[in-house]
Design an enzyme around this catalytic site. Structure first.
Site, PDB file in Angstrom:
ATOM      1  N   GLU A 107     -55.358  33.243 -38.002  1.00 57.79           N
ATOM      2  CA  GLU A 107     -55.799  31.898 -37.611  1.00 57.79           C
ATOM      3  C   GLU A 107     -55.662  30.885 -38.745  1.00 57.79           C
ATOM      4  O   GLU A 107     -55.403  29.712 -38.508  1.00 57.79           O
ATOM      5  CB  GLU A 107     -57.238  31.923 -37.100  1.00 57.79           C
ATOM      6  CG  GLU A 107     -57.400  32.587 -35.727  1.00 57.79           C
ATOM      7  CD  GLU A 107     -57.554  34.084 -35.782  1.00 57.79           C
ATOM      8  OE1 GLU A 107     -57.367  34.680 -36.872  1.00 57.79           O
ATOM      9  OE2 GLU A 107     -57.852  34.698 -34.738  1.00 57.79           O
ATOM     10  N   PHE A 159     -71.847  38.769 -28.486  1.00 60.46           N
ATOM     11  CA  PHE A 159     -70.616  39.295 -29.073  1.00 60.46           C
ATOM     12  C   PHE A 159     -69.685  38.146 -29.465  1.00 60.46           C
ATOM     13  O   PHE A 159     -69.396  37.268 -28.661  1.00 60.46           O
ATOM     14  CB  PHE A 159     -69.914  40.214 -28.069  1.00 60.46           C
ATOM     15  CG  PHE A 159     -68.609  40.755 -28.610  1.00 60.46           C
ATOM     16  CD1 PHE A 159     -68.596  41.589 -29.728  1.00 60.46           C
ATOM     17  CD2 PHE A 159     -67.407  40.412 -28.022  1.00 60.46           C
ATOM     18  CE1 PHE A 159     -67.399  42.067 -30.240  1.00 60.46           C
ATOM     19  CE2 PHE A 159     -66.205  40.897 -28.529  1.00 60.46           C
ATOM     20  CZ  PHE A 159     -66.196  41.725 -29.639  1.00 60.46           C
ATOM     21  N   GLN A 160     -69.231  38.151 -30.683  1.00 58.60           N
ATOM     22  CA  GLN A 160     -68.346  37.128 -31.251  1.00 58.60           C
ATOM     23  C   GLN A 160     -68.920  35.720 -31.171  1.00 58.60           C
ATOM     24  O   GLN A 160     -68.189  34.750 -31.040  1.00 58.60           O
ATOM     25  CB  GLN A 160     -66.961  37.197 -30.620  1.00 58.60           C
ATOM     26  CG  GLN A 160     -66.267  38.517 -30.973  1.00 58.60           C
ATOM     27  CD  GLN A 160     -64.788  38.534 -30.672  1.00 58.60           C
ATOM     28  OE1 GLN A 160     -64.334  37.868 -29.759  1.00 58.60           O
ATOM     29  NE2 GLN A 160     -64.042  39.308 -31.443  1.00 58.60           N
ATOM     30  N   LYS A 205     -67.117  29.026 -23.122  1.00 65.49           N
ATOM     31  CA  LYS A 205     -66.202  29.568 -22.126  1.00 65.49           C
ATOM     32  C   LYS A 205     -66.537  29.082 -20.717  1.00 65.49           C
ATOM     33  O   LYS A 205     -65.636  28.761 -19.932  1.00 65.49           O
ATOM     34  CB  LYS A 205     -66.260  31.094 -22.191  1.00 65.49           C
ATOM     35  CG  LYS A 205     -65.153  31.785 -21.426  1.00 65.49           C
ATOM     36  CD  LYS A 205     -65.164  33.277 -21.717  1.00 65.49           C
ATOM     37  CE  LYS A 205     -64.031  33.969 -20.975  1.00 65.49           C
ATOM     38  NZ  LYS A 205     -64.014  35.414 -21.246  1.00 65.49           N
ATOM     39  N   MET A 248     -50.276  30.485 -62.852  1.00 64.76           N
ATOM     40  CA  MET A 248     -51.060  29.349 -63.306  1.00 64.76           C
ATOM     41  C   MET A 248     -52.312  29.805 -64.046  1.00 64.76           C
ATOM     42  O   MET A 248     -52.682  29.268 -65.089  1.00 64.76           O
ATOM     43  CB  MET A 248     -51.428  28.460 -62.108  1.00 64.76           C
ATOM     44  CG  MET A 248     -52.216  27.245 -62.467  1.00 64.76           C
ATOM     45  SD  MET A 248     -51.354  26.270 -63.685  1.00 64.76           S
ATOM     46  CE  MET A 248     -50.631  25.016 -62.643  1.00 64.76           C
TER      47      MET A 248
HETATM   48  C1  LIG Z   1     -57.048  31.064 -52.140  1.00 66.39           C
HETATM   49  C2  LIG Z   1     -57.004  30.858 -53.619  1.00 66.39           C
HETATM   50  N1  LIG Z   1     -57.478  31.806 -54.450  1.00 66.39           N
HETATM   51  C3  LIG Z   1     -57.431  31.619 -55.791  1.00 66.39           C
HETATM   52  C4  LIG Z   1     -56.926  30.467 -56.324  1.00 66.39           C
HETATM   53  C5  LIG Z   1     -56.906  30.255 -57.838  1.00 66.39           C
HETATM   54  N2  LIG Z   1     -55.514  30.131 -58.302  1.00 66.39           N
HETATM   55  C6  LIG Z   1     -54.920  28.935 -58.495  1.00 66.39           C
HETATM   56  S1  LIG Z   1     -53.334  29.065 -58.955  1.00 66.39           S
HETATM   57  C7  LIG Z   1     -53.412  30.741 -58.956  1.00 66.39           C
HETATM   58  C8  LIG Z   1     -52.218  31.559 -59.316  1.00 66.39           C
HETATM   59  C9  LIG Z   1     -51.132  31.505 -58.322  1.00 66.39           C
HETATM   60  O1  LIG Z   1     -50.211  32.527 -58.610  1.00 66.39           O
HETATM   61  P1  LIG Z   1     -48.828  32.624 -57.853  1.00 66.39           P
HETATM   62  O2  LIG Z   1     -49.043  32.455 -56.388  1.00 66.39           O
HETATM   63  O3  LIG Z   1     -48.145  33.869 -58.266  1.00 66.39           O
HETATM   64  O4  LIG Z   1     -48.034  31.343 -58.342  1.00 66.39           O
HETATM   65  P2  LIG Z   1     -47.616  30.918 -59.827  1.00 66.39           P
HETATM   66  O5  LIG Z   1     -48.779  30.221 -60.460  1.00 66.39           O
HETATM   67  O6  LIG Z   1     -47.227  32.168 -60.557  1.00 66.39           O
HETATM   68  O7  LIG Z   1     -46.474  29.991 -59.632  1.00 66.39           O
HETATM   69  C10 LIG Z   1     -54.689  31.170 -58.593  1.00 66.39           C
HETATM   70  C11 LIG Z   1     -55.101  32.587 -58.530  1.00 66.39           C
HETATM   71  C12 LIG Z   1     -56.474  29.492 -55.402  1.00 66.39           C
HETATM   72  N3  LIG Z   1     -55.996  28.319 -55.811  1.00 66.39           N
HETATM   73  N4  LIG Z   1     -56.503  29.716 -54.067  1.00 66.39           N
END
Ligand SMILES: Cc1ncc(C[n+]2csc(CCOP(=O)(O)OP(=O)(O)O)c2C)c(N)n1
Lengths: 590, 156
Positions: free
Chosen positions: A48, A115-116, A165, A487
């Site tokens: 979703e 339920f749900q 529903k 990052m």
């Molecule tokens: C749902 C979610 N969980 C955690 C984060 C924290 N976060 C921001 S950037 C990042 C790293 C992303 O890694 P990747 O997808 O491999 O991309 P890259 O930075 O290597 O280009 C994280 C863990 C986030 N922004 N969103």
């Protein structure tokens, strides 16, 4: 007439073509009716959350066009609705109007922990613009029409309609009637103020004419009100440079001579230094969030602020302004451009100074882009994005995920097409790209769409490859695999002494995954193959996936640390004290 | 800290009170009292919020956030010079009648009930500070239980 029929009819009257969703007990009557009517293109997401991002893709890509459409997603109650929440919160942060319809248990058992059953209104209320729960078939039509009005009027935002529903199946009474044509929602408190007032405009013009070191800010509001061309005209008329927020990108050509590129945490040196030295900020449709300002006490200390913004609660929220113009950006620019008092100033000293800022990192960046690889011979993301930009002449639609590659795509793609950049910004939700790209492609089928992800985010909604396969959507998928959550790894490099806690990651064989979904795939680990692989994707009809093996130690600079101010901007990569604690590129064994 | 009052008119729709209380939590406002009643117009409620806040920018921000709700018709700050702020307290006290009677005339209170000699239930209405001094003077040590409505306010 039944609730479900009225609901679908109202969606149709609001121009809805696509419904993204996932069925289940509490929404089955509407799905069944939708199938019988045959008026909608239904897209089944594989989760979703994906449906919410697909709906966002449609809205983001089309709303400022000549054929605006609002994205709609539809799920069952309980877990189905809860799985939407991240996508709704994301839309709320980024002011994206979507309408989410969730089935709810029948009114007779609401509040019995049926339920749900879950308290969808309670959960969604703080993360969306408005929630509704029609309790009788007679309330359905008015609710849907009001929902579309509220979603798109003023600052956009997501709306949730939770519909029990039994209300879906209920017939309206024989006296029921609804006049769609003449419908106006009764919202005496709904504040919407599109027209700028004269007095603040007059003072703004005075300040602009007087300013020696002004800078224009282009925010999301410029895109949403389709004002990019007007802003460009305005900037040229008064001769003032423009800095962009993350969501302001692609409002006008990125290589316009007055453009400074992106501002903020990973903004360009020229944008950030210009802001630091400016005596006037003229900001259009943006909200001065912390990624834009850094530490507020040090932000643009010499500058007066003119703030043009449709949402009055954003004015004076983070940054106090001298002139507040609570109005629509398009109308404001339109009036400003017609004002004979506005004057062109050469501002030679100011532009000379800015040219100096442009040189600070130019050399380093050029070397990295031209070289294409890091010290360990692995590919550099910025170089790949730069090549993509060249090969597509900056004309394609870019849907990044969240992370380092997102900042690379923001900085190194040369946006030429209006509204061609679609990113999860305010929430920064990893996994947004793949489903959002699906919505973007459906809304703008004639244009080429690139979904660009890191290995982390790609795996958060990887199941939507199934949707791409099923819908046969021509989405070009770029996976920039550095074997890490890049990052976060950069923060660890800079601020945690290179301790890489929870960022190295093992990945599956993406080639086999692509094959399982019947999507052509190519893996690239040599710089000389980058261009040919991109060219192959451009020429290929239909979805294709390119995996690039990237250097985990690449960094995106400059960077303003999250608790720092503009003076703390890091422009040089710190010398490595010791070799990296973990081996790079764990995920490359495929 | 300064005490501030905000008067809000809003549509009487389900969930509005929920929204306001969520806003208070989300933005971490320092709310003292919150009262809601129906207004002169059917379907429209009025709410009075009092809070401790010295920072004018923050109060302005609260008002803007409230006005952002589609159900809110208007929100504005009331100051003590141009409006009346009043509340009612119901107090159960164990105190002898003569002591109580000595305050009659100076304070506006009514004895609702008197049980077993010294147990009194009083109703006191007035400005918050006025009720506070009344209770101080009578002696807070005599209070068994107290209920206060919170402030409601009206412009002059
Ligand atoms: C749902 C979610 N969980 C955690 C984060 C924290 N976060 C921001 S950037 C990042 C790293 C992303 O890694 P990747 O997808 O491999 O991309 P890259 O930075 O290597 O280009 C994280 C863990 C986030 N922004 N969103």
């Amino acid at each position: 007439m039944t609730g479900k029929k009225l609901l679908l009819q109202a969606l149709k009257e609001n121009g809805v073509q696509y419904i993204f969703g996932y069925t289940g007990g509490a929404i089955m009557p509407i799905f069944d009716e939708m199938d019988k009517m045959g008026d909608f293109h239904f897209v089944m997401s594989r989760h979703e959350q994906g449906a919410a991002f697909m709906a966002q893709g449609v809205s983001r890509a089309s709303l400022s066009s000549n054929t605006p459409q609002i994205g709609v997603c539809m799920t069952t109650s309980g877990p189905g609705a809860m799985n939407l929440a991240t996508g709704i919160a994301d839309a709320h942060m980024d002011s994206v109007p979507i309408v989410a319809i969730t089935g709810q248990v029948t009114t007779g058992v609401i509040a019995t922990d049926a339920f749900q059953e879950s308290d969808v209104i309670g959960v969604m209320m703080p993360i969306c613009k408005q929630t509704y729960m029609p309790l009788a078939a007679e309330e359905v039509e008015v609710t849907v029409h009001e929902a579309f009005y509220v979603a798109t009027t003023g600052r956009g935002g997501p709306i949730v309609i939770d519909i029990p529903k039994d209300v879906q199946n209920q017939s309206v009474s024989s006296e029921y009637s609804f006049d769609t044509k003449n419908f106006r929602p009764t919202l005496p408190g709904f504040y919407y103020h599109p027209t700028p007032e004269r007095e603040p405009l007059r003072r703004a013009i005075e300040m602009i004419n007087r300013s020696l070191r002004p800078v224009l800010f282009c925010g999301h509001g410029v895109i949403n009100s389709n004002s990019g061309a007007l802003l460009q005209q305005f900037a040229e008329k008064v001769n003032i440079p423009i800095a962009f927020t993350l969501h302001g990108l692609s409002a006008l050509p990125a290589d316009h001579p007055l453009s400074l590129g992106m501002m903020g945490m990973h903004g360009t040196v020229e944008a950030n230094r210009t802001i630091m030295e400016a005596d006037l900020l003229i900001s259009f449709g943006m909200r001065f969030d912390d990624r834009v300002t850094g530490r507020l006490s040090e932000y643009a200390q010499h500058a007066d602020v003119i703030h043009v913004e449709i949402d009055p609660s954003e004015i004076d929220k983070n940054v106090a302004c001298s002139v507040a113009i609570n109005a629509d950006v398009y109308r404001t620019l339109h009036v400003l451009l017609g004002d004979p008092m506005l004057t062109f100033k050469p501002r030679r000293r100011w532009f000379e100074k800015i040219d100096g800022f442009r040189q600070v990192m130019a050399e380093d960046l050029r070397r990295e882009i031209d070289g294409g690889v890091g010290d360990n011979g692995r590919l550099l993301m910025k170089s790949i994005i730069h090549r993509l930009s060249e090969l597509t002449e900056g004309k394609d639609l870019i849907v990044p995920d969240v992370g380092m590659h997102q900042m690379m795509a923001a900085r190194f793609y040369n946006y030429q097409t209006t509204n061609s950049w679609f990113a999860s910004g305010g929430a920064g939700t990893m996994g947004a790209s793949l489903p959002m790209a699906i919505g973007v492609k459906l809304a703008r089928p004639a244009e080429r769409v690139w979904s660009i992800s890191g290995d982390g985010g790609f795996q958060m909604n990887i199941q939507e490859l199934g949707t791409i396969m099923e819908q046969q959507l021509d989405v070009k998928i770029i996976l920039l695999n550095n074997g890490h959550l890049g990052m976060v790894r950069q923060w660890q490099t800079l601020f945690f002494d290179g301790r890489y806690a929870g960022t190295p990651m093992q990945s599956p064989n993406f080639g086999l995954i692509a094959e399982a979904y019947n999507i052509p795939y190519r893996k690239v680990d040599k710089p000389e193959e980058v261009a040919s692989a991109l060219q192959q994707a451009i020429e290929h009809q239909g979805p294709i996936m390119l995996e690039f093996i990237c250097d985990a130690s690449e960094v995106i600079l400059p960077m303003i640390p999250s608790d720092g101010g503009f003076n703390d901007m890091i422009v040089k990569r710190p010398k490595r004290k010791k070799p990296p604690a973990t081996s790079d590129g764990k995920g490359e064994k495929s | 800290m300064n005490r501030r009052a905000i008067l809000v008119f809003m549509l009487d729709r389900p969930g509005v009170l929920n929204k306001v209380s969520m806003l208070i939590r989300k933005k971490m406002y320092n709310v003292d009292t919150l009262t809601v009643c129906s207004s002169r117009v059917a379907g429209i409620s009025r709410m009075t919020i009092t809070l401790q806040e010295d920072d004018q920018a923050k109060v302005t921000q609260i008002i803007k956030q409230l006005e952002k709700f589609t159900e809110v018709i208007s929100a504005k700050e009331l100051d003590t010079d141009h409006s009346y702020w009043r509340e009612v307290a119901i107090v159960k006290l164990e105190v002898d009648s003569a002591h109580l009677e000595s305050f009659r005339g100076r304070y506006n209170f009514e004895v609702l009930d008197q049980k077993g000699g010294d147990i009194h239930i009083l109703q006191v209405a007035g400005a918050t500070g006025r009720i506070d001094t009344f209770l101080d003077e009578v002696g807070r040590q005599y209070i068994i239980e107290i209920a206060r409505t919170g402030v409601t306010a009206l412009e002059k």
